[in-house]
Design a protein around this motif. Structure first.
Motif, PDB file in Angstrom:
ATOM      1  N   PHE A 138     -37.832  47.749  47.865  1.00 50.75           N
ATOM      2  CA  PHE A 138     -38.361  46.569  47.168  1.00 50.75           C
ATOM      3  C   PHE A 138     -37.327  46.044  46.165  1.00 50.75           C
ATOM      4  O   PHE A 138     -37.062  44.843  46.091  1.00 50.75           O
ATOM      5  CB  PHE A 138     -39.648  47.008  46.452  1.00 50.75           C
ATOM      6  CG  PHE A 138     -40.396  45.946  45.708  1.00 50.75           C
ATOM      7  CD1 PHE A 138     -41.496  45.325  46.282  1.00 50.75           C
ATOM      8  CD2 PHE A 138     -40.063  45.596  44.405  1.00 50.75           C
ATOM      9  CE1 PHE A 138     -42.234  44.368  45.581  1.00 50.75           C
ATOM     10  CE2 PHE A 138     -40.779  44.639  43.702  1.00 50.75           C
ATOM     11  CZ  PHE A 138     -41.873  44.031  44.296  1.00 50.75           C
ATOM     12  N   GLY A 196     -34.439  44.225  47.840  1.00 51.43           N
ATOM     13  CA  GLY A 196     -34.813  42.878  48.269  1.00 51.43           C
ATOM     14  C   GLY A 196     -34.915  41.927  47.098  1.00 51.43           C
ATOM     15  O   GLY A 196     -34.452  40.781  47.155  1.00 51.43           O
ATOM     16  N   LEU A 197     -35.505  42.411  46.024  1.00 50.01           N
ATOM     17  CA  LEU A 197     -35.682  41.571  44.834  1.00 50.01           C
ATOM     18  C   LEU A 197     -34.324  41.201  44.231  1.00 50.01           C
ATOM     19  O   LEU A 197     -34.110  40.066  43.794  1.00 50.01           O
ATOM     20  CB  LEU A 197     -36.552  42.330  43.820  1.00 50.01           C
ATOM     21  CG  LEU A 197     -37.102  41.578  42.623  1.00 50.01           C
ATOM     22  CD1 LEU A 197     -37.866  40.331  43.035  1.00 50.01           C
ATOM     23  CD2 LEU A 197     -38.020  42.497  41.805  1.00 50.01           C
ATOM     24  N   GLN A 201     -32.596  38.635  46.278  1.00 43.67           N
ATOM     25  CA  GLN A 201     -33.214  37.321  46.070  1.00 43.67           C
ATOM     26  C   GLN A 201     -32.673  36.664  44.808  1.00 43.67           C
ATOM     27  O   GLN A 201     -32.824  35.463  44.614  1.00 43.67           O
ATOM     28  CB  GLN A 201     -34.741  37.511  46.005  1.00 43.67           C
ATOM     29  CG  GLN A 201     -35.570  36.263  45.831  1.00 43.67           C
ATOM     30  CD  GLN A 201     -35.884  35.986  44.363  1.00 43.67           C
ATOM     31  OE1 GLN A 201     -35.736  36.865  43.515  1.00 43.67           O
ATOM     32  NE2 GLN A 201     -36.285  34.756  44.071  1.00 43.67           N
ATOM     33  N   MET A 241     -36.879  33.018  53.990  1.00 47.30           N
ATOM     34  CA  MET A 241     -35.894  34.068  54.291  1.00 47.30           C
ATOM     35  C   MET A 241     -36.280  34.814  55.571  1.00 47.30           C
ATOM     36  O   MET A 241     -37.449  35.132  55.768  1.00 47.30           O
ATOM     37  CB  MET A 241     -35.805  35.033  53.109  1.00 47.30           C
ATOM     38  CG  MET A 241     -34.932  36.258  53.328  1.00 47.30           C
ATOM     39  SD  MET A 241     -33.251  35.973  53.939  1.00 47.30           S
ATOM     40  CE  MET A 241     -32.441  35.293  52.501  1.00 47.30           C
ATOM     41  N   GLY A 292     -39.808  43.064  48.598  1.00 48.43           N
ATOM     42  CA  GLY A 292     -39.196  42.751  47.300  1.00 48.43           C
ATOM     43  C   GLY A 292     -38.689  41.322  47.231  1.00 48.43           C
ATOM     44  O   GLY A 292     -38.854  40.637  46.220  1.00 48.43           O
ATOM     45  N   TYR A 293     -38.080  40.874  48.319  1.00 47.33           N
ATOM     46  CA  TYR A 293     -37.568  39.496  48.353  1.00 47.33           C
ATOM     47  C   TYR A 293     -38.726  38.509  48.175  1.00 47.33           C
ATOM     48  O   TYR A 293     -38.649  37.551  47.399  1.00 47.33           O
ATOM     49  CB  TYR A 293     -36.842  39.230  49.670  1.00 47.33           C
ATOM     50  CG  TYR A 293     -35.856  38.097  49.596  1.00 47.33           C
ATOM     51  CD1 TYR A 293     -34.498  38.333  49.439  1.00 47.33           C
ATOM     52  CD2 TYR A 293     -36.291  36.765  49.660  1.00 47.33           C
ATOM     53  CE1 TYR A 293     -33.586  37.292  49.356  1.00 47.33           C
ATOM     54  CE2 TYR A 293     -35.392  35.714  49.577  1.00 47.33           C
ATOM     55  CZ  TYR A 293     -34.034  35.989  49.425  1.00 47.33           C
ATOM     56  OH  TYR A 293     -33.137  34.948  49.333  1.00 47.33           O
ATOM     57  N   TYR A 344     -41.556  39.094  46.774  1.00 46.12           N
ATOM     58  CA  TYR A 344     -42.066  39.170  45.398  1.00 46.12           C
ATOM     59  C   TYR A 344     -41.263  38.233  44.492  1.00 46.12           C
ATOM     60  O   TYR A 344     -41.834  37.509  43.668  1.00 46.12           O
ATOM     61  CB  TYR A 344     -42.004  40.608  44.875  1.00 46.12           C
ATOM     62  CG  TYR A 344     -42.698  40.802  43.545  1.00 46.12           C
ATOM     63  CD1 TYR A 344     -44.070  40.982  43.469  1.00 46.12           C
ATOM     64  CD2 TYR A 344     -41.972  40.773  42.355  1.00 46.12           C
ATOM     65  CE1 TYR A 344     -44.713  41.134  42.254  1.00 46.12           C
ATOM     66  CE2 TYR A 344     -42.605  40.925  41.131  1.00 46.12           C
ATOM     67  CZ  TYR A 344     -43.973  41.108  41.086  1.00 46.12           C
ATOM     68  OH  TYR A 344     -44.601  41.253  39.877  1.00 46.12           O
ATOM     69  N   GLY A 345     -39.949  38.232  44.680  1.00 42.98           N
ATOM     70  CA  GLY A 345     -39.094  37.309  43.925  1.00 42.98           C
ATOM     71  C   GLY A 345     -39.431  35.856  44.220  1.00 42.98           C
ATOM     72  O   GLY A 345     -39.452  35.004  43.316  1.00 42.98           O
ATOM     73  N   GLN A 346     -39.736  35.571  45.486  1.00 43.68           N
ATOM     74  CA  GLN A 346     -40.119  34.190  45.844  1.00 43.68           C
ATOM     75  C   GLN A 346     -41.430  33.803  45.171  1.00 43.68           C
ATOM     76  O   GLN A 346     -41.612  32.677  44.739  1.00 43.68           O
ATOM     77  CB  GLN A 346     -40.251  34.075  47.369  1.00 43.68           C
ATOM     78  CG  GLN A 346     -38.914  34.118  48.098  1.00 43.68           C
ATOM     79  CD  GLN A 346     -39.079  34.227  49.607  1.00 43.68           C
ATOM     80  OE1 GLN A 346     -39.924  34.972  50.103  1.00 43.68           O
ATOM     81  NE2 GLN A 346     -38.267  33.482  50.345  1.00 43.68           N
ATOM     82  N   LYS A 347     -42.347  34.768  45.093  1.00 47.69           N
ATOM     83  CA  LYS A 347     -43.624  34.490  44.417  1.00 47.69           C
ATOM     84  C   LYS A 347     -43.378  34.168  42.942  1.00 47.69           C
ATOM     85  O   LYS A 347     -43.923  33.199  42.417  1.00 47.69           O
ATOM     86  CB  LYS A 347     -44.565  35.687  44.561  1.00 47.69           C
ATOM     87  CG  LYS A 347     -45.915  35.468  43.898  1.00 47.69           C
ATOM     88  CD  LYS A 347     -46.900  36.585  44.209  1.00 47.69           C
ATOM     89  CE  LYS A 347     -46.866  37.661  43.158  1.00 47.69           C
ATOM     90  NZ  LYS A 347     -48.049  38.569  43.240  1.00 47.69           N
ATOM     91  N   LEU A 348     -42.538  34.979  42.287  1.00 42.97           N
ATOM     92  CA  LEU A 348     -42.246  34.727  40.872  1.00 42.97           C
ATOM     93  C   LEU A 348     -41.570  33.373  40.693  1.00 42.97           C
ATOM     94  O   LEU A 348     -41.824  32.673  39.709  1.00 42.97           O
ATOM     95  CB  LEU A 348     -41.345  35.832  40.292  1.00 42.97           C
ATOM     96  CG  LEU A 348     -41.916  37.242  40.154  1.00 42.97           C
ATOM     97  CD1 LEU A 348     -40.959  38.126  39.356  1.00 42.97           C
ATOM     98  CD2 LEU A 348     -43.285  37.248  39.510  1.00 42.97           C
ATOM     99  N   ALA A 349     -40.690  33.014  41.648  1.00 47.70           N
ATOM    100  CA  ALA A 349     -39.975  31.740  41.538  1.00 47.70           C
ATOM    101  C   ALA A 349     -40.932  30.561  41.736  1.00 47.70           C
ATOM    102  O   ALA A 349     -40.699  29.467  41.216  1.00 47.70           O
ATOM    103  CB  ALA A 349     -38.833  31.694  42.552  1.00 47.70           C
TER     104      ALA A 349
END
Lengths: 368, 479
Positions: free
Chosen positions: A109, A112-113, A116, B149, B214-215, B217-222
């Motif tokens: 996770f 990936g974060l 991003q 993505m 994780g990616y 999750y970052g998109q959600k935050l963005a």
């Protein structure tokens, strides 16, 4: 070899057993009062290592809204050691949260974060439990930039994990696995020795554009207390710190072992031996120049770590130093380390490289 | 704090560092069992195990092999709204999109045929074909936004082609030349494109799945309304990373689509030896995630399912699992020979379900495609691939300095020194390292001179100093 922010001496609060550790924590807590209390006029404050780490995380989160903290129990509870206390309150559940109990999931996770563009600070509750995430760290995080030709990277990633023994933790709450990761190009590995170092190095690790494994000496979490600047500051990665200059022999270590090395140096001083003490601080990449400059001067080197001898990072240091300082060495390089066994419980004192073992190695080196 | 536990005997954390008390969890605020599973009793007073067989997951199909559509069966009591992206009319994908999908499928098939042939000729070290799975890969990519993505496994070149990765870009990667974005570091087919939001492939299986969580999750935050799709095989779904990823995605509510290509085989291991349960789709329920099984050779079903999954992911921040039932018509890779583990008869059955032929039948029934266009497009694509391959083969390898770049953001002093050591060594024996030597500016003539000098030395050693094989080279004497 310099410590950028201050010339303050190393904290003199060596406390080694866990009962004493917890009493030191209470004293520190009483001395510092509440979270926002008792700031000194100099802009410095007494903190234990957990408070310094908590303070660094707080500063990093305030300065950059993309810093996100997560791991097992780091949310409401603030982590089993409370390094992330109050941060969920302050920054919300989206930026500081519990994860399910899956180390490979946590680091996957986090990778990936970071890819991003966020700045994840992932906690692995004990370094002993980092191995389910080994693949995500060694095959993924460390190789992300290289394998994509710099199209993608996880430079924002920081992994915090408590390591080391001396707390009656037995096999699975005591290990020092830095050498496994030191064999992995692409990672940085940082191990602080005291609160001031922990804060400055952690802030630098979080902001470094490479994935960093930040290994915290849990024995010192509450036992090591010292003055820490309240402001935002960073200490350099990849740079060793000469914390005491000396003529006769170089003593090298990192993390919790620095306190032990200092005690050994004090014993040696009574014999008239003048020790130079170096805190490596970064295991990867490591500061070859500072170490070799010192050995060229003293002609003798003792390296000490808690991890087992065979394949430990002291082996790498010894090999490099003999290559570069061969004709200047007055004695074989000595490694004072844990035994080549799993970490014991009842006999941990016998297992650990304490000040007496280091003191003996110093004398043997001098008398070679 | 009743629900928080440490994992061992060591629990120094009895209080926050400053001594104050944290706010406690409130389990009463969390959903209870009957809220999560509103149907059926939540308590029993007789002993009864469940097997999971109570649940049978059907396959969503839209297109018959002959190109005709199945009639839509709307379940009773279900309104149109709840069926997400499914279209009722006879052309569920508009003409331009359909033709773009089809051309991408054809390109992928041609690329795979040509590159496998190139591998057999010894021009390429390695290759992996997507053959048989084009509808799954391209149909799903077509249902996404271009800035979503994609984190794929390795057999999804069609998704990258859909996004516009050029033939030259494919070739440059496969031949590892100076224009390869990956700087010649990975084996053929490990593509990546930052511009096209396609994460660079890595060989370890399933590692991309928790990364996708994780990616996302970052998109959600963005908060820009993007999502992530991660694609993997039914074999990779046995890895721990798969389970970690799905659980975290549900717990943390991320806009992520998990697309499993259930193609029947993990190299030689058939799916019946991969899992005992009913495939991958029901695993989602263990994580309270929405799930659908589609016919992976039915481009319309895949497209509509992905469109609907994207809507769920982006609008409600919930992950979705799609299991696409398909078949790996080709070998696992150029190094594999399926004749050792599966029958020709089985392959023939699936060849009759070819997803490209199925879509072509549908396009022709729509009047959007013809035999002539099929032939002309095929010829043109084959030409394009061959010409591009010739160009890529001729380009220089990556510069020697890329040996140490991108390990860190900047090379460490030790790496810089190691590169310098390698260069010193190459200067002594340039013929032995032609790529590095060329990068350092050695000419072909200089390499030839070096080779000759080395060979002459070898010959001198053989003629003047015959050496017994068991003797040390220096005869045991000090020099």
């Amino acid at each position: 070899m310099s410590e950028q922010m201050s010339e303050q001496p190393l904290e003199k609060t060596p406390v080694t057993d866990s009962a004493a550790a917890s009493s030191a924590a209470k004293e520190a807590s009483a001395a510092t009062g509440s979270k926002d209390g008792a700031a000194s006029a100099s802009g410095k404050k007494q903190m234990n290592m957990l408070q310094a780490i908590n303070n660094a995380l707080d500063i990093a989160m305030a300065a950059n809204p993309r810093v996100v903290l997560f791991g097992e129990d780091v949310g409401v509870f603030g982590g089993v050691f409370r390094a992330t206390s109050h941060l969920q309150d302050k920054y919300g559940r989206e930026r500081c949260f519990n994860t399910p109990l899956t180390e490979q999931g946590i680091i996957g996770f986090a990778n990936g974060l970071a890819a991003q563009g966020s700045t994840p600070v992932a906690e692995i509750q004990f370094a002993d439990y980092i191995f389910p995430a080994f693949d995500q760290i060694v095959n993924e995080a460390a190789k992300f930039r290289y394998r994509s030709g710099d199209l993608f990277d996880v430079g924002g990633l920081t992994i915090r994990t408590p390591y080391g023994g001396g707390i009656a933790g037995g096999l699975y709450h005591s290990q020092s696995p830095e050498a496994y990761f030191a064999h992995t190009p692409g990672l940085k590995i940082v191990m602080p020795r005291n609160p001031h170092q922990a804060k400055g190095l952690l802030l630098a690790a979080i902001r470094d554009p490479n994935p960093v494994l930040f290994m915290e000496p849990k024995r010192l979490y509450r036992a090591s207390v010292g003055e820490v600047p309240e402001a935002d500051y960073e200490l350099p990665l990849g740079v060793a710190d000469v914390i005491r200059e000396g003529r006769d022999i170089t003593l090298l270590g990192w993390g919790a072992q620095m306190e032990v090395i200092e005690k050994a140096a004090a014993l040696a001083e009574q014999d008239g031996i003048d020790c130079e003490i170096i805190d490596l601080r970064s295991i990867l990449p490591w500061d070859i120049e500072t170490v070799c400059d010192s050995v060229l001067k003293t002609g003798r080197l003792v390296v000490s770590h808690e991890a087992p001898l065979t394949g430990g990072f002291a082996s790498e240091i010894a090999a490099t130093v003999q290559e570069r300082c061969f004709l200047y060495l007055e004695a074989p390089i000595r490694r004072v380390t844990g035994l080549d066994t799993p970490f014991p419980l009842v006999l941990e004192k016998e297992h650990l490289p304490d000040e007496l073992k280091i003191y003996e190695a110093i004398k043997q080196s001098l008398n070679y | 704090m009743s629900d928080t536990t440490t994992r061992g005997p060591v629990s120094p954390g009895t209080a926050p560092p400053d001594g104050s008390q944290p706010e406690l969890n409130d389990l009463t605020a969390m959903p209870t069992a009957d809220q999560i599973a509103p149907q059926g009793p939540t308590v029993l007073h007789h002993l009864a195990f469940m097997t999971g067989d109570e649940l049978c997951i059907p396959i969503f199909k839209r297109l018959r092999q002959d190109g005709t559509l199945y009639p839509v069966d709307v379940p009773q009591g279900q309104s149109d709204d709840t069926r997400g992206g499914q279209s009722q009319d006879s052309s569920p994908i508009d003409r331009d999109t359909a033709l773009k999908i089809y051309r991408t499928m054809l390109f992928t098939r041609v690329l795979d045929e040509r590159m496998l042939a190139a591998q057999r000729q010894g021009r390429l070290s390695f290759y992996m074909q997507c053959t048989g799975e084009e509808a799954t890969v391209i149909g799903s990519a077509a249902a996404l936004q271009d800035d979503d993505m994609i984190m794929a496994q390795y057999r999804e070149q069609g998704a990258l082609a859909w996004r516009g990765f050029s033939c030259d870009e494919f070739m440059n990667q496969m031949f590892g030349n100076e224009r390869d974005y990956g700087k010649g570091r990975q084996m053929p087919i490990h593509y990546g494109s930052r511009d096209l939001h396609y994460m660079t492939i890595s060989s370890p299986l399933a590692t991309q799945i928790p990364q996708a969580t994780g990616y996302a999750y970052g998109q959600k935050l963005a908060g820009k309304g993007q999502c992530t799709i991660t694609i993997f095989g039914e074999g990779a779904a046995s890895e721990g990373d798969f389970h970690a990823a799905l659980n975290m995605a549900s717990v943390h509510r991320v806009p992520c689509i998990f697309l499993c290509r259930n193609n029947g085989y993990a190299i030689s291991t058939p799916s019946c030896e991969q899992f005992a349960a009913d495939g991958i789709a029901p695993r989602a329920f263990g994580y309270h995630m929405q799930s659908i099984r589609v016919d992976g050779n039915d481009v319309i079903a895949v497209y509509e399912a992905t469109l609907a999954a994207r809507k769920i992911a982006v609008e409600t921040n919930q992950p979705v699992l799609i299991e696409a039932m398909t078949y790996r018509l080709a070998a696992h890779s150029s190094s594999d020979d399926p004749s050792g583990y599966r029958s020709k008869k089985e392959e023939a059955i699936w060849r009759d379900k070819d997803p490209i032929l199925r879509m072509r039948n549908w396009l022709e029934a729509q009047g959007w495609w013809s035999e002539e266009e099929e032939k002309a497009t095929g010829d043109q694509l084959r030409r394009e691939v061959l010409e591009s391959m010739k160009r890529a083969e001729k380009l220089a390898p990556p510069a020697l300095d890329t040996l140490i770049s991108d390990v860190y953001d900047t090379p460490t002093p030790l790496l810089t020194q190691q590169l310098e050591d390698v260069k010193q060594h190459i200067r002594k024996y340039p013929h032995a390292y032609p790529k590095g030597a060329a990068s350092m500016g050695f000419t072909a003539q200089e390499l030839e001179d070096s080779r000759k000098a080395y060979q002459a030395r070898q010959q001198r050693m053989q003629s003047h100093q015959p050496v017994e094989s068991h003797q040390p080279v220096d005869g045991g004497q000090t020099s």
